[in-house]
Enzyme design. Structure first.
Site, PDB file in Angstrom:
ATOM      1  CB  ILE A 161      -8.576  29.625 -27.421  1.00 34.99           C
ATOM      2  CG1 ILE A 161      -8.236  29.324 -25.978  1.00 34.99           C
ATOM      3  CG2 ILE A 161      -8.573  31.124 -27.698  1.00 34.99           C
ATOM      4  CD1 ILE A 161      -6.809  29.672 -25.608  1.00 34.99           C
TER       5      ILE A 161
ATOM      6  CG  HIS B 257      -6.375  31.493 -38.833  1.00 38.48           C
ATOM      7  ND1 HIS B 257      -5.325  32.392 -38.887  1.00 38.48           N
ATOM      8  CD2 HIS B 257      -7.435  32.197 -38.375  1.00 38.48           C
ATOM      9  CE1 HIS B 257      -5.731  33.571 -38.457  1.00 38.48           C
ATOM     10  NE2 HIS B 257      -7.032  33.487 -38.153  1.00 38.48           N
TER      11      HIS B 257
ATOM     12  CG  HIS C 126     -12.183  31.412 -38.376  1.00 37.29           C
ATOM     13  ND1 HIS C 126     -12.106  31.598 -37.015  1.00 37.29           N
ATOM     14  CD2 HIS C 126     -11.345  32.325 -38.928  1.00 37.29           C
ATOM     15  CE1 HIS C 126     -11.272  32.598 -36.755  1.00 37.29           C
ATOM     16  NE2 HIS C 126     -10.800  33.055 -37.891  1.00 37.29           N
TER      17      HIS C 126
HETATM   18  P1  5GP Z   1      -8.552  35.828 -36.807  1.00 38.25           P
HETATM   19  O1  5GP Z   1      -9.198  37.046 -36.218  1.00 38.25           O
HETATM   20  O2  5GP Z   1      -7.062  35.990 -36.949  1.00 38.25           O
HETATM   21  O3  5GP Z   1      -9.225  35.364 -38.073  1.00 38.25           O
HETATM   22  O4  5GP Z   1      -8.832  34.650 -35.777  1.00 38.25           O
HETATM   23  C1  5GP Z   1      -7.910  34.220 -34.823  1.00 38.25           C
HETATM   24  C2  5GP Z   1      -8.595  33.186 -33.973  1.00 38.25           C
HETATM   25  O5  5GP Z   1      -7.620  32.503 -33.214  1.00 38.25           O
HETATM   26  C3  5GP Z   1      -9.613  33.763 -32.975  1.00 38.25           C
HETATM   27  O6  5GP Z   1     -10.882  33.179 -33.212  1.00 38.25           O
HETATM   28  C4  5GP Z   1      -9.035  33.372 -31.609  1.00 38.25           C
HETATM   29  O7  5GP Z   1     -10.024  33.015 -30.658  1.00 38.25           O
HETATM   30  C5  5GP Z   1      -8.137  32.197 -31.948  1.00 38.25           C
HETATM   31  N1  5GP Z   1      -6.988  32.025 -31.064  1.00 38.25           N
HETATM   32  C6  5GP Z   1      -6.116  32.996 -30.665  1.00 38.25           C
HETATM   33  N2  5GP Z   1      -5.167  32.474 -29.865  1.00 38.25           N
HETATM   34  C7  5GP Z   1      -5.443  31.141 -29.771  1.00 38.25           C
HETATM   35  C8  5GP Z   1      -4.803  30.074 -29.076  1.00 38.25           C
HETATM   36  O8  5GP Z   1      -3.796  30.238 -28.386  1.00 38.25           O
HETATM   37  N3  5GP Z   1      -5.357  28.849 -29.212  1.00 38.25           N
HETATM   38  C9  5GP Z   1      -6.484  28.623 -29.977  1.00 38.25           C
HETATM   39  N4  5GP Z   1      -6.943  27.371 -30.019  1.00 38.25           N
HETATM   40  N5  5GP Z   1      -7.102  29.616 -30.632  1.00 38.25           N
HETATM   41  C10 5GP Z   1      -6.592  30.859 -30.532  1.00 38.25           C
END
Ligand code: 5GP
Length: 125
Positions: free
Chosen positions: A40, A110, A112
């Protein structure tokens, strides 16, 4: 807030809700093991998240508790996503934040997938 990688799975996390179809996502790939969708808040021209369908908090949880089939299916799904998007020749970067120091924000594993420009050094020094 950063995720504690040892915490129990919270089935109300945002990616669990995307998996259940309660929240929309721009999907790019889906199979029995994984779902991939655009981040997002993209940090590169291509920024896709690939998540396993099983309930795993983090890479640590997944690598310890997932079945061989889940692990193989998930790893292959990441490969499919990159190949289908034409990322192999130009190159891409995978990242799986795990726990507090990595700033993992969402407590569902997840990976990336970043691509679409030279991605610079691996980490800020
Ligand atoms: P982390 O910091 O946990 O590795 O990354 C989480 C990722 O999830 C971030 O890049 C953030 O932009 C993405 N994200 C958070 N909420 C949502 C959402 O509701 N939809 C999508 N598509 N991505 C999300």
């Amino acid at each position: 807030m950063a995720v504690d990688a040892t915490q129990a799975y919270d089935d109300q996390n945002i990616f669990a809700r995307i998996l259940r179809g309660e929240i929309p996502a721009r999907k790019v790939y889906e199979d029995d093991w994984a779902l991939a969708f655009h981040d997002i808040n993209p940090q590169a021209p291509t920024h896709v998240l690939v998540i396993p369908k099983g309930a795993y908090v983090s890479w640590d949880d997944f690598s310890e508790h997932a079945s061989e089939a889940e692990i193989a299916g998930f790893v292959r799904a990441v490969g499919h996503v990159a190949r289908d998007a034409g990322l192999v020749a130009p190159g891409y970067r995978l990242l799986a934040n795990t726990g507090t120091d990595s700033h993992q924000e969402v407590p569902h594993l997840h990976v990336h997938v970043f691509a679409g420009r030279p991605l610079g050094p691996m980490l800020v020094r």
